[in-house]
Design a protein around this motif. Structure first.
Motif, PDB file in Angstrom:
ATOM      1  N   SER A 222       0.811  -1.225   0.000  1.00 42.84           N
ATOM      2  CA  SER A 222       0.000   0.000   0.000  1.00 42.84           C
ATOM      3  C   SER A 222       0.845   1.278   0.000  1.00 42.84           C
ATOM      4  CB  SER A 222      -0.935   0.003   1.216  1.00 42.84           C
ATOM      5  OG  SER A 222      -0.196  -0.054   2.422  1.00 42.84           O
ATOM      6  N   GLU A 223       2.156   1.124   0.230  1.00 47.37           N
ATOM      7  CA  GLU A 223       3.052   2.289   0.246  1.00 47.37           C
ATOM      8  C   GLU A 223       4.278   1.993  -0.618  1.00 47.37           C
ATOM      9  OE1 GLU A 223       3.087   4.219   4.445  1.00 47.37           O
ATOM     10  OE2 GLU A 223       2.821   2.074   4.783  1.00 47.37           O
ATOM     11  N   PRO A 224       4.091   1.958  -1.942  1.00 48.95           N
ATOM     12  CA  PRO A 224       5.177   1.537  -2.841  1.00 48.95           C
ATOM     13  C   PRO A 224       6.437   2.367  -2.754  1.00 48.95           C
ATOM     14  CG  PRO A 224       3.349   2.540  -4.051  1.00 48.95           C
ATOM     15  CD  PRO A 224       2.873   2.306  -2.675  1.00 48.95           C
ATOM     16  N   GLU A 225       6.318   3.637  -2.340  1.00 50.32           N
ATOM     17  CA  GLU A 225       7.514   4.480  -2.252  1.00 50.32           C
ATOM     18  C   GLU A 225       8.508   3.959  -1.210  1.00 50.32           C
ATOM     19  OE1 GLU A 225       4.577   5.942   0.744  1.00 50.32           O
ATOM     20  OE2 GLU A 225       4.495   5.345  -1.364  1.00 50.32           O
ATOM     21  N   LYS A 226       7.993   3.260  -0.200  1.00 55.81           N
ATOM     22  CA  LYS A 226       8.867   2.708   0.843  1.00 55.81           C
ATOM     23  C   LYS A 226       9.674   1.508   0.353  1.00 55.81           C
ATOM     24  CE  LYS A 226       6.377   4.202   4.975  1.00 55.81           C
ATOM     25  NZ  LYS A 226       5.797   3.758   6.267  1.00 55.81           N
ATOM     26  N   ASN A 227       9.253   0.925  -0.756  1.00 55.73           N
ATOM     27  CA  ASN A 227       9.956  -0.248  -1.273  1.00 55.73           C
ATOM     28  C   ASN A 227      11.277   0.110  -1.950  1.00 55.73           C
ATOM     29  OD1 ASN A 227       7.892  -1.958  -0.373  1.00 55.73           O
ATOM     30  ND2 ASN A 227       6.698  -1.564  -2.224  1.00 55.73           N
ATOM     31  N   ASN A 228      11.544   1.403  -2.102  1.00 56.05           N
ATOM     32  CA  ASN A 228      12.822   1.845  -2.666  1.00 56.05           C
ATOM     33  C   ASN A 228      13.877   2.099  -1.593  1.00 56.05           C
ATOM     34  OD1 ASN A 228      11.976   1.851  -5.400  1.00 56.05           O
ATOM     35  ND2 ASN A 228      10.901   3.792  -5.058  1.00 56.05           N
ATOM     36  N   GLU A 229      13.494   1.964  -0.333  1.00 61.72           N
ATOM     37  CA  GLU A 229      14.445   2.178   0.759  1.00 61.72           C
ATOM     38  C   GLU A 229      15.497   1.071   0.780  1.00 61.72           C
ATOM     39  OE1 GLU A 229      11.476   4.248   4.051  1.00 61.72           O
ATOM     40  OE2 GLU A 229      11.609   2.061   3.918  1.00 61.72           O
ATOM     41  N   ASP A 230      16.753   1.448   1.058  1.00 58.17           N
ATOM     42  CA  ASP A 230      17.781   0.417   1.160  1.00 58.17           C
ATOM     43  C   ASP A 230      17.826  -0.120   2.588  1.00 58.17           C
ATOM     44  OD1 ASP A 230      19.181   2.227   2.738  1.00 58.17           O
ATOM     45  OD2 ASP A 230      20.680   2.691   1.208  1.00 58.17           O
ATOM     46  N   TYR A 231      18.720  -1.066   2.813  1.00 67.22           N
ATOM     47  CA  TYR A 231      18.828  -1.732   4.113  1.00 67.22           C
ATOM     48  C   TYR A 231      19.011  -0.725   5.247  1.00 67.22           C
ATOM     49  CZ  TYR A 231      20.937  -4.466   7.899  1.00 67.22           C
ATOM     50  OH  TYR A 231      21.228  -5.017   9.120  1.00 67.22           O
ATOM     51  N   PHE A 232      19.951   0.208   5.082  1.00 72.83           N
ATOM     52  CA  PHE A 232      20.278   1.114   6.174  1.00 72.83           C
ATOM     53  C   PHE A 232      19.169   2.127   6.441  1.00 72.83           C
ATOM     54  CE2 PHE A 232      24.358  -0.461   4.626  1.00 72.83           C
ATOM     55  CZ  PHE A 232      24.876  -0.972   5.795  1.00 72.83           C
ATOM     56  N   GLN A 233      18.423   2.510   5.407  1.00 72.70           N
ATOM     57  CA  GLN A 233      17.262   3.376   5.633  1.00 72.70           C
ATOM     58  C   GLN A 233      16.227   2.666   6.498  1.00 72.70           C
ATOM     59  OE1 GLN A 233      16.689   4.221   1.300  1.00 72.70           O
ATOM     60  NE2 GLN A 233      16.220   6.301   1.994  1.00 72.70           N
ATOM     61  N   ARG A 234      16.094   1.370   6.303  1.00 68.60           N
ATOM     62  CA  ARG A 234      15.114   0.597   7.073  1.00 68.60           C
ATOM     63  C   ARG A 234      15.582   0.355   8.512  1.00 68.60           C
ATOM     64  NH1 ARG A 234      11.247  -2.763   4.275  1.00 68.60           N
ATOM     65  NH2 ARG A 234      10.455  -1.512   2.560  1.00 68.60           N
ATOM     66  N   ILE A 235      16.893   0.208   8.699  1.00 70.89           N
ATOM     67  CA  ILE A 235      17.412  -0.276   9.974  1.00 70.89           C
ATOM     68  C   ILE A 235      17.899   0.826  10.914  1.00 70.89           C
ATOM     69  CG2 ILE A 235      19.276  -1.636  11.028  1.00 70.89           C
ATOM     70  CD1 ILE A 235      17.099  -3.388   9.879  1.00 70.89           C
ATOM     71  N   ASP A 236      18.602   1.812  10.395  1.00 69.71           N
ATOM     72  CA  ASP A 236      19.361   2.735  11.245  1.00 69.71           C
ATOM     73  C   ASP A 236      18.522   3.430  12.318  1.00 69.71           C
ATOM     74  OD1 ASP A 236      21.709   2.122  10.075  1.00 69.71           O
ATOM     75  OD2 ASP A 236      21.968   3.999   8.984  1.00 69.71           O
TER      76      ASP A 236
END
Length: 290
Positions: A222-236
């Motif tokens: 439902s939020e396709p823009e978030k699928n472009n985040e890399d590993y560190f954007q998701r984790i840090d």
């Protein structure tokens, strides 16, 4: 390393390894290959002084001994080990894929059901390891191999494993475990940092692994823009909030089933008595989500 062949297998590209080892993909040049046409060969690198090398050799031989005793679809099979041209090596099953840490770093995201199935298969491997009275001590995405199609999932690397039922098998690296670069994630249970790793310590590491996998790789439909985040954007940012006590687990703010958050939370309790008693209990809860 000058050696290019080992017991009928020709060493090709490096596919893994660590500070003291290198893992090669190797192909047989014999008509009847003893362990299949393609294998992985783990070579021990001896660089220290004599006492340190003796310790490394002892641990390497025990790693091979432990792994050779195991036979399960979700555990990498070790065929043999020995010394060839003054090089210590372990010959093991080759998985045509990569470790899951490498998968986490790829930008492509995966549906929750795919991620859950990978975790479940890895969990079955860990449960089998525990049933054989082995504490792995280094459960993490790096030590979960997955095939290119994500259908084959296997736990590997018994380099610091211990067998608590065999007290004459001294734990050579009692406080060892993995904290990732910059301390973003620690897979090591509190009791393991004190040199007292047990089966519950592996459950803690497995819970941390699930948390990282879900956080880094979850596909947001439902939020396709978030699928472009890399590993560190998701984790840090989530890792920082976790370290400062603002949230208990990395995936706390994600739109996933509360039951999954509960599994991760229970697995990663700092007090080991509050965690799952064994991997079978954890797998039963995971099964309900599949």
């Amino acid at each position: 390393m000058r050696i290019r062949d080992f017991s009928g297998y020709k060493l090709e590209e490096v596919i893994g390894g660590g500070m003291y080892t290198k893992i090669y993909r190797a192909n047989s040049f014999m008509a009847k290959a003893p362990y299949g046409q393609t294998v992985a060969i783990k070579m021990l690198l001896l660089r220290g002084n004599l006492p340190e090398n003796k310790k490394l050799i002892s641990q390497f031989e025990r790693e091979a001994e432990i792994a050779m005793s195991l036979n399960h679809p979700n555990v990498v099979k070790v065929h043999n080990f020995g010394k060839y041209n003054n090089h210590y090596a372990i010959i093991m099953e080759y998985v045509n894929g990569s470790n899951f840490k490498e998968v986490l770093y790829k930008r492509e995201k995966l549906p929750l059901e795919v991620l859950l199935e990978i975790c479940y298969q890895a969990g079955k491997g860990l449960a089998y390891i525990h049933r054989n009275n082995i504490v792995h001590k280094d459960v993490k995405p790096d030590n979960i191999l997955v095939s290119e199609d994500l259908k084959t999932v296997k736990i590997t690397d018994f380099g610091i494993a211990k067998m608590p039922m065999k007290r004459w098998h001294k734990d050579i690296f009692p406080k060892s475990g993995t904290i990732t670069k910059f301390g973003i994630i620690s897979y090591v249970a509190p009791e393991q940092t004190g040199g007292k790793a047990d089966f519950c310590s592996d459950i803690y590491s497995f819970g941390i692994t699930i948390d990282e996998i879900i956080t880094a790789k979850l596909l947001f439909e439902s939020e396709p823009e978030k699928n472009n985040e890399d590993y560190f954007q998701r984790i840090d940012a989530r890792s920082y909030r976790k370290k400062t006590g603002q949230q208990q687990i990395l995936c706390a703010d994600l739109s996933i089933p509360e039951a999954l958050k509960s599994i991760i939370t229970k697995s990663t309790q700092l007090n080991s008595s509050l965690r799952y008693r064994n991997m079978e209990e954890l797998l039963l809860d995971l099964e309900k989500l599949l």
